[in-house]
Write a protein that holds these residues in place. Structure first.
Motif, mmCIF file in Angstrom:
data_model
loop_
_atom_site.group_PDB
_atom_site.id
_atom_site.type_symbol
_atom_site.label_atom_id
_atom_site.label_comp_id
_atom_site.label_asym_id
_atom_site.label_seq_id
_atom_site.Cartn_x
_atom_site.Cartn_y
_atom_site.Cartn_z
ATOM 1 N N LEU A 99 51.751 56.291 36.276
ATOM 2 C CA LEU A 99 50.603 56.438 37.307
ATOM 3 C C LEU A 99 50.909 55.975 38.604
ATOM 4 C CD1 LEU A 99 47.488 55.494 35.180
ATOM 5 C CD2 LEU A 99 48.262 57.848 35.826
ATOM 6 N N ALA A 153 52.851 58.654 39.937
ATOM 7 C CA ALA A 153 51.914 59.588 40.337
ATOM 8 C C ALA A 153 51.226 59.534 41.779
ATOM 9 C CB ALA A 153 50.806 60.001 39.236
ATOM 10 N N MET A 173 56.798 62.693 34.126
ATOM 11 C CA MET A 173 55.490 62.673 33.864
ATOM 12 C C MET A 173 54.663 62.433 34.888
ATOM 13 S SD MET A 173 55.638 61.158 29.679
ATOM 14 C CE MET A 173 53.612 61.130 29.948
ATOM 15 N N GLY A 174 55.027 60.998 35.564
ATOM 16 C CA GLY A 174 54.356 60.788 36.815
ATOM 17 C C GLY A 174 54.395 61.759 37.780
ATOM 18 N N ILE A 182 51.893 64.627 36.810
ATOM 19 C CA ILE A 182 50.591 64.255 37.238
ATOM 20 C C ILE A 182 50.135 64.352 38.612
ATOM 21 C CG2 ILE A 182 48.996 62.274 36.715
ATOM 22 C CD1 ILE A 182 50.587 61.468 34.357
ATOM 23 N N ALA A 237 50.023 67.663 39.964
ATOM 24 C CA ALA A 237 48.746 68.575 39.396
ATOM 25 C C ALA A 237 47.745 67.965 40.227
ATOM 26 C CB ALA A 237 48.529 68.420 38.052
ATOM 27 N N ALA A 238 47.358 66.684 40.304
ATOM 28 C CA ALA A 238 46.274 66.060 41.037
ATOM 29 C C ALA A 238 46.210 66.567 42.637
ATOM 30 C CB ALA A 238 46.370 64.619 40.875
#
Length: 400
Positions: free
Chosen positions: A31, A34, A326-327, A330, A333-334
């Motif tokens: 996160l 991200a 992965m971060g 995310i 995408a955000a």
């Protein structure tokens, strides 16, 4: 060689299967990355959207003539004698002519005007552009979406769809005060979201009369026969010695205007993102050191069984890279959901507000995603190295 690859794959699988034991700190790492990716993507999408709005407005087959040696409309002035000289020229200028052999051009002037939202106190500075009746036809991709264009000499205006959507006072048939007089909105036009849609267009003589600018011309637009005809037009203008003249293609004019603001946006965005990236890298380092500590016995045991140092290094490093990937996904995408297509505005080259849409394009995704991966690569390298130096005896003592 195949044995080393098998060992590495076994270590990677063991590392990933142990992630549930460190779920909270792993999610925290992803996160934080991200957040960094999202912030950078936001700034980059703002710069990309601003550049796209101006780039879409420019055409390589339209020449913009400016006077006074400047390359900005607001500081330009073209004397009437220059315009008469251009009208009188019958030779090849590299520009298109009408059926009678006359130059097809549009004399133009831009004036910043205040427009208030109906019922609101705040006002925005918008660009009121006075132009000849040929002006709209010299702009590629512009079509009327409602109403008609202003009549010659009348205090009528046509506004871009983007402005019409933002200001209810610019609805079709409304009267709005721009400067000292009232104008009637007689049409809306579409320019596919380009910078043109942030302008208000009116008849040149009506604008000059309303703002006491009689005889003033800031720019002229002419249609080139082809993009390479610009050199011919420039050589013709060089022979006019009354006033220094600059001829530039419309696409180059808007590109020059966009680069300064876009670079300023990036100049603010990159330092903020890099500072956040340093914090995220420290977080990744802490997360992966925790991963090595959690798997100390496992790593040391397989090392004692003959597994190579490389397999321990790669397994730990791959875990860090996967978490950062992965971060990054995310964050991208955000940013796509939050920023792509979001309406924003800034002050343009004519000292007036220019609306544009934030654009999360492939370039923004690539740059922001690479930063996210870089955090995992850098932050995971040291813990991965420490995993290769973990002896069995120390690991067993630590478990005590």
């Amino acid at each position: 060689m195949s044995s080393s690859i098998k060992q590495t794959l076994v270590m990677i699988r063991a590392s990933l299967f142990s992630l549930p034991r460190r779920l909270a700190i792993s999610i925290s790492m992803a996160l934080s990355i991200a957040l960094v990716v999202g912030v950078l993507a936001g700034f980059l999408s703002m710069a990309a959207g601003f550049e796209a709005a101006l780039r879409a407005a420019g055409s390589p087959t339209v020449a913009v003539v400016l006077g006074g040696g400047t390359n900005q409309e607001m500081g330009s002035d073209i004397p009437a004698s220059v315009i008469r000289a251009l009208e009188a020229m019958r030779g090849d200028m590299g520009t298109k002519r009408d059926a009678d052999g006359n130059q097809v051009y549009s004399r133009e002037i831009v004036i910043p005007v205040e427009v208030r939202q109906e019922g609101g106190e705040a006002a925005k500075m918008l660009a009121l552009r006075g132009m000849d009746s040929t002006g709209p036809s010299l702009r590629d991709g512009v079509t009327l979406s409602a109403g008609r264009y202003p009549r010659v000499g009348s205090r009528e205006i046509v506004v871009g769809d983007r402005l019409a959507a933002e200001f209810h006072s610019l609805a079709l048939g409304q009267k709005v005060r721009l400067g000292p007089v009232e104008w009637t909105v007689v049409g809306h036009f579409s320019a596919h979201g380009s910078a043109f849609e942030s302008e208000i267009w009116a008849d040149l003589e009506a604008v000059r009369s309303a703002f006491d600018r009689q005889g003033e011309v800031q720019s002229m637009r002419l249609r080139l026969v082809e993009p390479t005809s610009m050199r011919r037009l420039q050589s013709v203008l060089a022979g006019i010695t009354v006033s220094p003249l600059v001829a530039i293609s419309e696409v180059d004019l808007y590109s020059a205007q966009s680069s300064g603001t876009a670079n300023l946006i990036r100049m603010f965005g990159w330092p903020i993102a890099l500072l956040m990236a340093l914090g995220a890298t420290a977080g990744a380092l802490n997360t992966m050191m925790s991963s090595v500590s959690d798997r100390a016995v496992e790593i040391a045991t397989v090392r004692a069984l003959g597994f190579s140092r490389l397999s321990a290094f790669v397994a730990t490093w791959v875990e860090a890279i996967l978490l950062s990937a992965m971060g990054a996904m995310i964050g991208i995408a955000a940013s796509w959901i939050l920023f792509n297509g979001w309406q924003a505005s800034t002050i343009g080259a004519n000292n007036a507000s220019m609306a544009f849409q934030l654009t999360v394009d492939s370039k923004v995704v690539a740059i922001a995603g690479l930063l996210g991966l870089a955090i995992g690569i850098v932050g995971g390298a040291l813990p991965a190295l420490s995993a290769t130096r973990l002896p069995l005896t120390v690991a067993l003592r630590a478990r005590g």
